[in-house]
Design a protein around this motif. Structure first.
Motif, PDB file in Angstrom:
ATOM      1  N   GLY A  63       1.166  -1.337  -0.442  1.00  0.00           N
ATOM      2  CA  GLY A  63      -0.044  -0.082   0.017  1.00  0.00           C
ATOM      3  C   GLY A  63       0.718   0.930   0.252  1.00  0.00           C
ATOM      4  N   GLY A  64       1.803   1.377   0.493  1.00  0.00           N
ATOM      5  CA  GLY A  64       2.888   2.242   0.144  1.00  0.00           C
ATOM      6  C   GLY A  64       2.903   3.073  -0.972  1.00  0.00           C
ATOM      7  N   ARG A  65       2.836   2.656  -2.334  1.00  0.00           N
ATOM      8  CA  ARG A  65       2.401   3.327  -3.606  1.00  0.00           C
ATOM      9  C   ARG A  65       1.927   4.403  -3.548  1.00  0.00           C
ATOM     10  NH1 ARG A  65       5.301   2.440  -8.371  1.00  0.00           N
ATOM     11  NH2 ARG A  65       4.151   2.714 -10.069  1.00  0.00           N
ATOM     12  N   TYR A  66       0.064   4.137  -2.713  1.00  0.00           N
ATOM     13  CA  TYR A  66      -0.754   4.722  -2.711  1.00  0.00           C
ATOM     14  C   TYR A  66      -0.843   5.418  -1.704  1.00  0.00           C
ATOM     15  CZ  TYR A  66      -1.404   1.458  -6.483  1.00  0.00           C
ATOM     16  OH  TYR A  66      -0.946   0.480  -7.572  1.00  0.00           O
ATOM     17  N   ALA A  67       0.072   5.855  -0.209  1.00  0.00           N
ATOM     18  CA  ALA A  67       0.023   6.283   0.760  1.00  0.00           C
ATOM     19  C   ALA A  67      -0.363   7.499   0.911  1.00  0.00           C
ATOM     20  CB  ALA A  67       1.669   5.705   1.151  1.00  0.00           C
ATOM     21  N   VAL A  68       0.246   8.363  -0.457  1.00  0.00           N
ATOM     22  CA  VAL A  68       0.152   9.729  -0.270  1.00  0.00           C
ATOM     23  C   VAL A  68      -1.034  10.673  -0.742  1.00  0.00           C
ATOM     24  CG1 VAL A  68       1.056  12.003  -1.302  1.00  0.00           C
ATOM     25  CG2 VAL A  68       2.754   9.921  -0.471  1.00  0.00           C
ATOM     26  N   ARG A  69      -1.872   9.445  -2.000  1.00  0.00           N
ATOM     27  CA  ARG A  69      -2.824  10.902  -2.285  1.00  0.00           C
ATOM     28  C   ARG A  69      -3.853   9.482  -2.088  1.00  0.00           C
ATOM     29  NH1 ARG A  69      -4.528   9.520  -6.920  1.00  0.00           N
ATOM     30  NH2 ARG A  69      -5.257  11.132  -6.802  1.00  0.00           N
ATOM     31  N   ASP A  70      -3.767   8.433  -1.699  1.00  0.00           N
ATOM     32  CA  ASP A  70      -5.027   7.741  -1.958  1.00  0.00           C
ATOM     33  C   ASP A  70      -5.069   6.127  -0.735  1.00  0.00           C
ATOM     34  OD1 ASP A  70      -7.322   5.727  -3.105  1.00  0.00           O
ATOM     35  OD2 ASP A  70      -5.764   5.540  -5.088  1.00  0.00           O
ATOM     36  N   THR A  71      -5.017   7.317   0.757  1.00  0.00           N
ATOM     37  CA  THR A  71      -4.954   6.570   2.081  1.00  0.00           C
ATOM     38  C   THR A  71      -5.703   4.919   1.891  1.00  0.00           C
ATOM     39  OG1 THR A  71      -4.521   8.552   2.973  1.00  0.00           O
ATOM     40  CG2 THR A  71      -5.500   6.342   4.444  1.00  0.00           C
ATOM     41  N   GLU A  72      -7.391   5.514   0.963  1.00  0.00           N
ATOM     42  CA  GLU A  72      -8.607   4.722   1.186  1.00  0.00           C
ATOM     43  C   GLU A  72      -7.629   2.952   0.426  1.00  0.00           C
ATOM     44  OE1 GLU A  72     -13.245   3.540  -0.079  1.00  0.00           O
ATOM     45  OE2 GLU A  72     -11.758   5.228  -1.120  1.00  0.00           O
ATOM     46  N   THR A  73      -7.228   2.403  -0.762  1.00  0.00           N
ATOM     47  CA  THR A  73      -6.424   2.053  -0.976  1.00  0.00           C
ATOM     48  C   THR A  73      -5.277   1.866  -1.232  1.00  0.00           C
ATOM     49  OG1 THR A  73      -7.432   2.864  -3.626  1.00  0.00           O
ATOM     50  CG2 THR A  73      -5.223   1.292  -3.782  1.00  0.00           C
ATOM     51  N   ALA A  74      -4.352   2.235  -0.311  1.00  0.00           N
ATOM     52  CA  ALA A  74      -3.069   2.136   0.580  1.00  0.00           C
ATOM     53  C   ALA A  74      -3.689   1.275   2.013  1.00  0.00           C
ATOM     54  CB  ALA A  74      -2.642   3.195   1.189  1.00  0.00           C
ATOM     55  N   ARG A  75      -4.849   1.754   2.352  1.00  0.00           N
ATOM     56  CA  ARG A  75      -5.180   0.360   3.758  1.00  0.00           C
ATOM     57  C   ARG A  75      -6.259  -0.365   3.396  1.00  0.00           C
ATOM     58  NH1 ARG A  75      -8.635   4.282   5.606  1.00  0.00           N
ATOM     59  NH2 ARG A  75      -6.670   5.680   6.723  1.00  0.00           N
ATOM     60  N   GLU A  76      -6.573  -1.063   2.269  1.00  0.00           N
ATOM     61  CA  GLU A  76      -7.050  -1.405   1.470  1.00  0.00           C
ATOM     62  C   GLU A  76      -5.801  -2.882   1.198  1.00  0.00           C
ATOM     63  OE1 GLU A  76     -11.417  -0.015  -1.148  1.00  0.00           O
ATOM     64  OE2 GLU A  76      -9.093  -0.891  -1.750  1.00  0.00           O
ATOM     65  N   CYS A  77      -4.952  -2.177   0.469  1.00  0.00           N
ATOM     66  CA  CYS A  77      -3.611  -3.365  -0.036  1.00  0.00           C
ATOM     67  C   CYS A  77      -3.002  -3.919   1.160  1.00  0.00           C
ATOM     68  CB  CYS A  77      -2.539  -1.752  -0.278  1.00  0.00           C
ATOM     69  SG  CYS A  77      -3.338  -2.003  -2.151  1.00  0.00           S
ATOM     70  N   ILE A  78      -2.881  -2.683   2.068  1.00  0.00           N
ATOM     71  CA  ILE A  78      -2.220  -3.496   3.698  1.00  0.00           C
ATOM     72  C   ILE A  78      -2.800  -4.677   4.132  1.00  0.00           C
ATOM     73  CG2 ILE A  78      -2.234  -1.601   5.406  1.00  0.00           C
ATOM     74  CD1 ILE A  78       0.979  -3.880   4.767  1.00  0.00           C
ATOM     75  N   ASP A  79      -4.180  -4.586   4.686  1.00  0.00           N
ATOM     76  CA  ASP A  79      -4.994  -5.758   4.789  1.00  0.00           C
ATOM     77  C   ASP A  79      -4.946  -6.921   4.284  1.00  0.00           C
ATOM     78  OD1 ASP A  79      -5.442  -3.979   7.124  1.00  0.00           O
ATOM     79  OD2 ASP A  79      -7.643  -3.059   6.268  1.00  0.00           O
ATOM     80  N   GLU A  80      -5.165  -6.627   2.770  1.00  0.00           N
ATOM     81  CA  GLU A  80      -5.361  -7.735   2.098  1.00  0.00           C
ATOM     82  C   GLU A  80      -4.015  -8.838   1.928  1.00  0.00           C
ATOM     83  OE1 GLU A  80      -8.374  -9.345   1.400  1.00  0.00           O
ATOM     84  OE2 GLU A  80      -9.023  -7.174   3.011  1.00  0.00           O
ATOM     85  N   ASN A  81      -2.195  -7.444   2.006  1.00  0.00           N
ATOM     86  CA  ASN A  81      -1.269  -8.457   1.949  1.00  0.00           C
ATOM     87  C   ASN A  81      -0.968  -9.200   2.972  1.00  0.00           C
ATOM     88  OD1 ASN A  81       1.429  -8.276   3.170  1.00  0.00           O
ATOM     89  ND2 ASN A  81       1.465  -6.785   1.434  1.00  0.00           N
ATOM     90  N   THR A  82      -1.803  -8.475   4.600  1.00  0.00           N
ATOM     91  CA  THR A  82      -2.004  -9.745   5.331  1.00  0.00           C
ATOM     92  C   THR A  82      -2.426 -10.691   5.588  1.00  0.00           C
ATOM     93  OG1 THR A  82      -1.564  -8.018   6.540  1.00  0.00           O
ATOM     94  CG2 THR A  82      -1.985  -9.245   7.826  1.00  0.00           C
ATOM     95  N   ILE A  83      -3.408 -10.403   5.135  1.00  0.00           N
ATOM     96  CA  ILE A  83      -4.642 -12.185   4.924  1.00  0.00           C
ATOM     97  C   ILE A  83      -4.218 -13.148   3.561  1.00  0.00           C
ATOM     98  CG2 ILE A  83      -6.632 -12.388   4.254  1.00  0.00           C
ATOM     99  CD1 ILE A  83      -8.026 -10.087   5.074  1.00  0.00           C
ATOM    100  N   LEU A  84      -3.486 -12.460   2.356  1.00  0.00           N
ATOM    101  CA  LEU A  84      -3.423 -13.543   1.102  1.00  0.00           C
ATOM    102  C   LEU A  84      -1.978 -13.279   1.975  1.00  0.00           C
ATOM    103  CD1 LEU A  84      -3.619 -11.437  -1.752  1.00  0.00           C
ATOM    104  CD2 LEU A  84      -4.704 -13.349  -1.054  1.00  0.00           C
ATOM    105  N   ARG A  85      -1.170 -13.422   2.673  1.00  0.00           N
ATOM    106  CA  ARG A  85      -0.692 -14.187   3.386  1.00  0.00           C
ATOM    107  C   ARG A  85      -0.429 -15.329   4.316  1.00  0.00           C
ATOM    108  NH1 ARG A  85       5.027 -11.222   3.794  1.00  0.00           N
ATOM    109  NH2 ARG A  85       4.262  -8.889   2.692  1.00  0.00           N
ATOM    110  N   ARG A  86      -1.497 -15.364   5.114  1.00  0.00           N
ATOM    111  CA  ARG A  86      -2.054 -16.203   5.398  1.00  0.00           C
ATOM    112  C   ARG A  86      -3.098 -16.844   4.585  1.00  0.00           C
ATOM    113  NH1 ARG A  86      -4.734 -13.036   8.951  1.00  0.00           N
ATOM    114  NH2 ARG A  86      -6.710 -13.265   7.971  1.00  0.00           N
ATOM    115  N   ILE A  87      -3.846 -16.926   3.822  1.00  0.00           N
ATOM    116  CA  ILE A  87      -4.656 -17.969   3.114  1.00  0.00           C
ATOM    117  C   ILE A  87      -3.949 -19.014   1.882  1.00  0.00           C
ATOM    118  CG2 ILE A  87      -7.029 -16.936   4.350  1.00  0.00           C
ATOM    119  CD1 ILE A  87      -7.191 -16.589   0.892  1.00  0.00           C
TER     120      ILE A  87
END
Length: 536
Positions: free
Chosen positions: A53-77
């Motif tokens: 989500g770092g790529r979108y952290a400055v101007r697209d916080t919504e996408t950045a937050r979605e990415c880091i949350d799903e990054n964690t989930i995909l690593r698990r499942i």
């Protein structure tokens, strides 16, 4: 033939496959249809980055937050599809010095963990980085094999009673008044037609989502943004490298399996299947990558390809003239009953491959609301069926197995170390369905090495012909299509070793095998005279 299901999912990319799996877990009878093979669209033409989500952290916080949350989930499942490379954001002297503090603040707001490093620490981790770095930060990026992930979603859906039809195109959406009640499908190979009745249709067509919606007389304005990428023939880095600046052309380096992918560009296009690559894109990607990792532009580039990002910004919510990188990368779920007064159809569009599970969850939530099902999403609760450890592709693993007798049989593809038993098993998995060489490429990486199918292509074509009882004409046409597609990705990179490789491949296919005498010559083939001039 007529089939009846609870939900018909259109589109066999990451979101469609994840949606089929989600629906099946909730007890719905689901059918997934795809006009090609799984992952033949945008999901199979991306750079392999599992976004922090770092790529979108400055101007697209919504996408950045979605990415880091799903990054964690995909690593698990789906650990079998993920390589935990980690990521670095690095600034060169040419990057704006005021960007770093804004980026750090944006990451904190989105919940993305960052760690400041000295340039010396960054170079200790990745010695090939430029010696004059101005700043460096570590983030939880990774890489993802979209082929493995999507096949796992589809396989899990099948195991739960769902079905998947590849090479079936939706030719019509069936409406009864203000309700979509199903679709008409055509087998793109045989021409056979069938009708599917569904309580709800989920349009997950990616770049084709607008065309699917039009079949119901509805308007979904998808903007097409083409991006080019280059695969280098070795892992120049073992960590994902990002430029510490606003997203721009050529500012990521992604280690995927045995190669390093450089990308991407952003070009508006009017066609969802536009995979052209323009010369300036190659030059810019290599120049920008070289600023971060000096010398990489002199390395051997194996192949270039392009994919089309489906971008969507609801006009009723955010009327703007934004395009390309100015558009947010979040996704939208459109309930056409609420927006257009037409029940039985849901569209999901936009987003990232990293967020495909979340996109599927919200899309199936909307489907369930329409059909009166209250079952909740459980796709984040337990791992997908499959190996519960990373199995990212590494040639040394296959080499070790070959040397110790764990991979018996003749080598068909020396570059990627694909054996005859592996190829036979992959062909058998398709049953009585015709298998394309490109399908086997996605399954086994056949033809994805330095020779780009120069030596394995004709071997694999002969094996498929024997296994599936094809005529010589059918085999020749299928082989020519495969070779042509390989040539398209090599043509933008005709210098140095790759030009010599193409010249050798043409000698094999044209002089030895006479392929252009058996069928129409590949449109991207160069003449021998042109090759001689360029070699000189």
């Amino acid at each position: 033939m007529t089939t009846t299901v609870d939900v018909l999912v259109i589109g066999g990319g990451a979101t469609g496959a994840a949606a089929a799996y989600d629906a099946a877990r909730r007890g719905l009878r689901v059918l997934l249809v795809e006009q090609g093979d799984l992952t033949t669209g945008t999901s199979g033409r991306y750079h392999g980055l599992l976004h922090s989500g770092g790529r979108y952290a400055v101007r697209d916080t919504e996408t950045a937050r979605e990415c880091i949350d799903e990054n964690t989930i995909l690593r698990r499942i789906a650990p079998f599809a993920i390589e935990d490379t980690g990521g670095l954001f690095v600034a060169t002297p040419d990057d704006p010095p005021d960007f770093a503090p804004r980026w750090v603040a944006g990451c904190a707001q989105a919940g993305i963990r960052t760690e400041a490093l000295t340039p010396q620490q960054a170079r200790a981790q990745e010695p090939g980085l430029a010696p004059d770095l101005a700043a460096a930060y570590r983030v939880p990026d990774g890489t993802c094999d979209s082929f493995d992930l999507i096949h796992a979603f589809a396989g899990a859906a099948r195991a739960l009673g769902g079905d998947v039809l590849t090479y079936h195109r939706v030719t019509a959406l069936l409406r009864e008044g203000n309700t979509v009640v199903g679709a008409r499908l055509a087998d793109v190979r045989s021409g056979a037609e069938q009708t599917v009745h569904a309580a709800c249709v989920l349009n997950a067509g990616g770049a084709w989502a607008g065309e699917v919606a039009q079949l119901a007389g509805l308007d979904v304005r998808v903007l097409f943004d083409r991006g080019a990428m280059i695969a280098m023939n070795m892992r120049w880095t073992n960590t994902v490298i990002n430029r510490l600046r606003s997203p721009s052309d050529g500012d990521i380096l992604v280690p995927v399996g045995t190669v390093c992918v450089l990308g991407t560009t952003s070009v508006h296009t009017d066609f969802p299947g536009d995979t052209r690559i323009e010369p300036w894109e190659i030059s810019r990607i290599l120049a920008e990558a070289d600023a971060v990792m000096p010398g990489i532009r002199q390395g051997r580039a194996l192949r270039a390809w392009a994919g089309v990002r489906p971008l969507y910004e609801p006009p009723e919510a955010h009327p703007s003239e934004a395009a390309g990188r100015a558009l947010k990368r979040t996704f939208s779920v459109i309930d056409h009953a609420q927006r257009d007064g037409v029940r039985g159809l849901i569209t999901v569009t936009g987003g990232k491959l990293t967020t495909c599970r979340l996109m599927a969850e919200q899309a199936i939530d909307a489907v369930c609301a329409q059909v009166g099902i209250t079952a909740r999403c459980t796709t984040a609760d337990e791992p997908l069926p499959g190996p519960q450890k990373p199995r990212h592709h590494q040639l040394q693993d296959r080499l070790r197995k070959l040397e110790h007798g764990e991979m018996p049989g003749d080598l068909i593809c020396e570059c990627e170390m694909v054996t005859r038993p592996q190829l036979d098993a992959a062909i058998a998995a398709y049953g009585d369905q015709p298998v394309a060489l490109d399908d086997l490429r996605r399954d086994l990486r056949l033809g994805m090495g330095p020779c780009q199918a120069g030596f394995c292509g004709y071997r694999a074509a002969a094996i498929v012909q024997q296994a599936q009882g094809r005529t010589s004409a059918e085999t020749t046409d299928a082989f020519a299509a495969f070779v042509d597609e390989r040539f398209k990705g090599v043509r933008p990179l005709l210098w140095g070793h790759q030009l010599r490789q193409l010249y050798l491949d043409e000698l094999i296919y044209r002089r030895t095998l006479g392929l252009d005498q058996l069928t129409a010559p590949p449109e991207t083939a160069i003449t021998e005279e042109a090759a001689d001039v360029q070699l000189d």
